[in-house]
Design a protein around this motif. Structure first.
Motif, PDB file in Angstrom:
ATOM      1  N   TYR A 153       1.320   2.771  -3.289  1.00 47.93           N
ATOM      2  CA  TYR A 153      -0.226   3.413  -3.776  1.00 47.93           C
ATOM      3  C   TYR A 153      -0.664   4.819  -3.136  1.00 47.93           C
ATOM      4  O   TYR A 153      -1.303   5.533  -3.619  1.00 47.93           O
ATOM      5  N   ASN A 154      -0.182   4.717  -1.843  1.00 44.88           N
ATOM      6  CA  ASN A 154      -0.575   5.813  -0.976  1.00 44.88           C
ATOM      7  C   ASN A 154       0.465   6.955  -1.123  1.00 44.88           C
ATOM      8  O   ASN A 154       0.138   8.280  -0.847  1.00 44.88           O
ATOM      9  N   LYS A 206       0.876  -1.136  -0.141  1.00 45.02           N
ATOM     10  CA  LYS A 206       0.108  -0.020  -0.033  1.00 45.02           C
ATOM     11  C   LYS A 206       0.771   1.250   0.178  1.00 45.02           C
ATOM     12  O   LYS A 206       0.438   2.330  -0.239  1.00 45.02           O
TER      13      LYS A 206
END
Length: 152
Positions: free
Chosen positions: A20-21, A17
């Motif tokens: 992605y973040n 993640k």
């Protein structure tokens, strides 16, 4: 002529993640101060860095919320699985990181944990949080790449 060691790397856990973040600007590698039972638990891939983050306090770096569950065959001391663990970095690296954190409003995000030449290493990156439209753009680009690969 200098000889180059063959560095064997075995990836234990990744934070999928994070990319992605966050938009990762630069990455760093650090060792960690761990107990013996924590090393055994990491050997069996019992580690989670999904919700963890790196913090710098008093010129020392720590990883917070990294979950290393208790090794099931350990009979010694029971450690807190979420305790903060010290990261081993040079002072010059810490000063450079703190300067970037203060000037550019960045965050330190753990990316992966791996074994390198028998030592547990943490790779973390300086990241800038993505906005919602940036995330949508990343999803769109990823889907386009998949579609292009399928058409070949």
């Amino acid at each position: 002529m200098a000889t180059v060691k063959n560095s064997s790397i075995k990836i234990i856990a990744t934070n999928r993640k994070a990319r992605y973040n966050y938009e990762i600007i630069s990455t760093y590698e650090a060792g960690m101060v761990l107990k013996g039972s924590e090393i055994k638990s990491i050997l069996f891939n019992n580690v989670n860095i999904k919700d963890s983050f790196v913090l710098i306090r008093k010129q020392e770096a720590f990883i917070i919320n990294m979950n290393i569950p208790k090794y099931k065959f350990s009979t010694m001391f029971e450690e807190d699985p979420l305790r903060q663990r010290k990261l081993l970095l040079h002072k010059a690296e810490i000063k450079k990181i703190t300067h970037k954190l203060k000037t550019d409003s960045l965050t330190l995000v753990p990316l992966k944990i791996y074994f390198k030449n028998g030592y547990v290493k943490l790779e973390f990156g300086l990241g800038k949080g993505k906005k919602v439209h940036d995330k949508r753009q990343a999803i769109k680009e990823r889907d386009e790449k998949r579609y292009a690969l399928r058409r070949r």
